[in-house]
Design a protein around this motif. Structure first.
Motif, PDB file in Angstrom:
ATOM      1  N   ARG A   1       0.831  -1.210   0.000  1.00  0.00           N
ATOM      2  CA  ARG A   1       0.000   0.000   0.000  1.00  0.00           C
ATOM      3  C   ARG A   1       0.862   1.256   0.000  1.00  0.00           C
ATOM      4  NH1 ARG A   1      -3.320  -3.122   3.864  1.00  0.00           N
ATOM      5  NH2 ARG A   1      -5.270  -3.697   2.831  1.00  0.00           N
TER       6      ARG A   1
ATOM      7  N   LEU B   1       2.276   1.608  -3.448  1.00  0.00           N
ATOM      8  CA  LEU B   1       1.215   1.962  -4.391  1.00  0.00           C
ATOM      9  C   LEU B   1       0.841   3.439  -4.254  1.00  0.00           C
ATOM     10  CD1 LEU B   1      -0.907   0.995  -6.492  1.00  0.00           C
ATOM     11  CD2 LEU B   1      -2.451   0.573  -4.561  1.00  0.00           C
TER      12      LEU B   1
ATOM     13  N   VAL C   1      -6.484   3.626  -6.292  1.00  0.00           N
ATOM     14  CA  VAL C   1      -5.326   3.726  -5.396  1.00  0.00           C
ATOM     15  C   VAL C   1      -5.751   4.264  -4.034  1.00  0.00           C
ATOM     16  CG1 VAL C   1      -3.128   4.899  -4.998  1.00  0.00           C
ATOM     17  CG2 VAL C   1      -3.663   3.975  -7.265  1.00  0.00           C
TER      18      VAL C   1
END
Length: 378
Positions: A18, A21, A55
């Motif tokens: 995460r 990303l 996202v």
């Protein structure tokens, strides 16, 4: 060994994914800024916006995970306060940065805080009460704590949105008025935090846990920090590092959203509402999950607490910037929004004044949000 074990527990592959990303997407948006600032074709614009939203949603679930771990470890109101302040502080910094940048941004604080107010107090709380009330028949809020939140919101909302139009000039406070408003707002918010984390802590806990044997058995906050300092610091750091790209991406996509809404003929105010919804997505997910688990006071801590922090920090910040830079900060709202805000505050008081909350209360809050949305398009 214990520190290494803590790092492995907190820094999981999902956390690393995460973080990569979120920050990778933000870096990609920065690098592609020359292309994105051009007039993108409709399908490309939709694709970029959809990618950013995906996202943000993925990162939001990461924020929720860390927030729930912290809430479990620290207990309320400390656990929810970490999530609330991390999001609100970043939002305040970004609003301040926009004001300090080029161009005129006289109404950005008013528009942003108003959108956040209606989203949190009507949309988020409405959904949470529908979800929680449908699943649980005994959702009893801690009325003293909720009353404290709403008392502050009545005063702060009046200072922010109503009073400037009555005693100010052109909807803005004059310098001689702004200075005492800044001082009084900061003092009130600081006193609120002092009481919330001190002698009135029990007022912001679930009714079943405040006060009683469970509260006595739970270690003090100083003991928790002493025993689990490494884990708490690391989780708080991961939470903030995951929140930052969410907020940055939401503001980076503002121009794209304005472009898309402009092509669709939608009102400009809709952009601010959508961005506010995205910024507070982690808080929204956490609140709905708390309602699903029957933790109605945690819903109030997340929603009402976030709004108290938003108004209590944003208004002094933007007024101070206005005084230092000579900018006009227009805070006075139009009559329609003032009426809807007044209805929202009155509805919130009646919703949480009863012995328990129900899905009917949630439906009423959602209806007010739909009326607000209708007013935006009118």
């Amino acid at each position: 060994m214990r520190t290494a074990s803590t790092h492995r527990t907190v820094i999981t592959p999902a956390v690393i994914f995460r973080l990569l990303l979120g920050w990778g997407a933000f870096a990609g948006v920065l690098l592609a800024e020359p292309v994105l600032s051009a007039h993108l074709p409709g399908p490309a614009l939709i694709g970029v916006l959809a990618g950013i939203i995906v996202v943000i949603v993925v990162c939001a679930f990461g924020v929720v995970t860390q927030a729930e771990h912290l809430a479990h470890r620290l207990g309320d109101p400390y656990g929810t306060l970490v999530l609330t302040l991390s999001i609100v502080l970043i939002e305040v910094v970004l609003i301040s940065a926009v004001m300090l940048g080029p161009g005129e941004h006289a109404t950005i604080a008013r528009d942003s805080v108003m959108a956040v107010s209606m989203i949190i107090m009507n949309l988020v709380i409405g959904v949470a009460l529908l979800v929680g009330g449908t699943r649980h028949d005994d959702l009893e809020p801690n009325r003293t704590g909720v009353s404290a939140y709403l008392s502050l919101l009545v005063v702060l909302s009046t200072l922010a949105f109503a009073l400037p139009g009555l005693i100010g000039t052109g909807g803005a406070y004059r310098p001689a008025q702004a200075i005492p408003v800044i001082a009084l707002t900061v003092l009130l918010y600081a006193f609120f935090l002092h009481r919330q984390m001190g002698k009135q802590r029990a007022d912001f806990q679930e009714v079943s846990a405040s006060p009683g044997a469970d509260d006595d058995e739970r270690p003090s906050i100083s003991e928790v920090l002493s025993q689990h300092r490494s884990e708490i610091v690391l989780r708080a750091l991961v939470l903030v590092l995951t929140v930052v790209p969410i907020v940055l991406l939401s503001h980076d996509m503002a121009a794209l959203l304005d472009d898309g809404l402009g092509r669709a003929g939608a009102p400009v105010a809709l952009s601010g509402i959508l961005i506010a919804m995205i910024v507070f997505l982690p808080e929204t997910i956490t609140a709905v999950r708390a309602a699903h688990a029957g933790e109605i006071q945690r819903v109030s801590n997340l929603c009402h607490g976030a709004l108290v922090s938003t108004v209590g920090l944003t208004i002094p910040a933007v007024l101070t910037i206005g005084l230092l830079t000579g900018q006009t900060v227009v805070l006075a709202e139009n009559p329609a929004n003032l009426v809807l805000l007044g209805i929202t505050l009155l509805l919130s008081i009646t919703t949480f004044a009863g012995k328990k909350v129900t899905p009917l209360h949630g439906a009423a809050h959602l209806l007010v949000f739909l009326i607000y949305s209708l007013a935006v398009f009118s």
